[in-house]
Write a protein that holds these residues in place. Sequence first.
Motif, short mmCIF file in Angstrom:
data_model
loop_
_atom_site.label_atom_id
_atom_site.label_comp_id
_atom_site.label_asym_id
_atom_site.label_seq_id
_atom_site.Cartn_x
_atom_site.Cartn_y
_atom_site.Cartn_z
N LEU A 1 45.11 32.66 36.95
CA LEU A 1 45.35 32.95 38.37
C LEU A 1 44.58 34.19 38.81
N ARG A 2 44.52 35.21 37.94
CA ARG A 2 43.73 36.42 38.25
C ARG A 2 42.26 36.05 38.39
N PHE A 3 41.75 35.28 37.44
CA PHE A 3 40.35 34.89 37.43
C PHE A 3 39.99 34.10 38.68
N ASN A 4 40.88 33.20 39.09
CA ASN A 4 40.63 32.36 40.27
C ASN A 4 40.94 33.06 41.58
N GLY A 5 41.60 34.21 41.51
CA GLY A 5 41.96 34.94 42.73
C GLY A 5 43.11 34.30 43.48
N THR A 6 43.95 33.52 42.80
CA THR A 6 45.05 32.84 43.47
C THR A 6 46.42 33.36 43.08
N GLY A 7 46.47 34.33 42.19
CA GLY A 7 47.74 34.87 41.74
C GLY A 7 48.16 36.07 42.55
N PRO A 8 49.21 36.75 42.09
CA PRO A 8 49.67 37.94 42.80
C PRO A 8 48.65 39.07 42.67
N ARG B 1 46.61 45.44 39.59
CA ARG B 1 45.88 46.71 39.49
C ARG B 1 45.23 46.77 38.12
N LYS B 2 44.07 47.41 38.03
CA LYS B 2 43.39 47.64 36.75
C LYS B 2 43.06 49.13 36.64
N PRO B 3 44.04 49.94 36.23
CA PRO B 3 43.77 51.37 36.13
C PRO B 3 42.77 51.73 35.03
N THR B 4 42.64 50.87 34.02
CA THR B 4 41.62 51.01 32.99
C THR B 4 41.04 49.63 32.75
N PRO B 5 39.88 49.53 32.10
CA PRO B 5 39.27 48.22 31.89
C PRO B 5 40.15 47.21 31.15
N LYS B 6 41.07 47.68 30.30
CA LYS B 6 41.89 46.76 29.51
C LYS B 6 43.35 46.73 29.94
N THR B 7 43.68 47.39 31.03
CA THR B 7 45.07 47.44 31.49
C THR B 7 45.21 46.71 32.81
N VAL B 8 46.15 45.76 32.86
CA VAL B 8 46.46 45.03 34.09
C VAL B 8 47.92 45.30 34.42
N LEU B 9 48.17 45.67 35.66
CA LEU B 9 49.53 45.94 36.12
C LEU B 9 49.78 45.21 37.44
N TYR B 10 51.02 44.82 37.62
CA TYR B 10 51.46 44.18 38.86
C TYR B 10 52.57 45.02 39.46
N GLU C 1 55.31 42.89 44.98
CA GLU C 1 54.19 42.01 45.35
C GLU C 1 54.26 40.69 44.60
N VAL C 2 54.75 40.71 43.37
CA VAL C 2 54.92 39.47 42.62
C VAL C 2 55.98 38.61 43.30
N TRP D 1 54.61 37.13 46.44
CA TRP D 1 53.69 36.02 46.12
C TRP D 1 54.48 34.75 45.84
N VAL D 2 55.56 34.87 45.07
CA VAL D 2 56.39 33.69 44.78
C VAL D 2 57.02 33.17 46.08
N GLU D 3 57.56 34.06 46.89
CA GLU D 3 58.20 33.65 48.15
C GLU D 3 57.20 33.00 49.10
N SER D 4 55.95 33.41 49.04
CA SER D 4 54.94 32.82 49.94
C SER D 4 54.62 31.38 49.57
N SER D 5 55.06 30.95 48.40
CA SER D 5 54.79 29.58 47.98
C SER D 5 55.92 28.62 48.35
N ALA D 6 56.90 29.08 49.11
CA ALA D 6 58.04 28.24 49.48
C ALA D 6 57.56 26.99 50.24
#
Length: 66
Positions: free
Chosen positions: A25-32, A35-44, A48-49, A52-57
């Motif tokens: 979902l991150r790769f496709n740009g369709t997920g929530p 943030r990437k504070p470092t090259p190997k760290t992903v945070l949500y 916002e998550v 994102w779920v509620e927007s799919s109702a």
Amino acid sequence: MPVYLTPDQVAAMLPGLTRGKLAQLRFNGTGPNYRKPTPKTVLYVESEVIAWVESSARWGVGARAA
């Protein structure tokens, strides 16, 4: 103050969502948003998550306007 979640935490809070699917979902740009504070760290951000779920109702396709 925002509550930050790792991909594992997001996958654990959403039934049926795996860490791999979240990466897709991150790769496709369709997920929530994430943030990437470092090259190997992903945070949500938890709120916002949830947004994102509620927007799919969906309200169903069986009920048609008269």
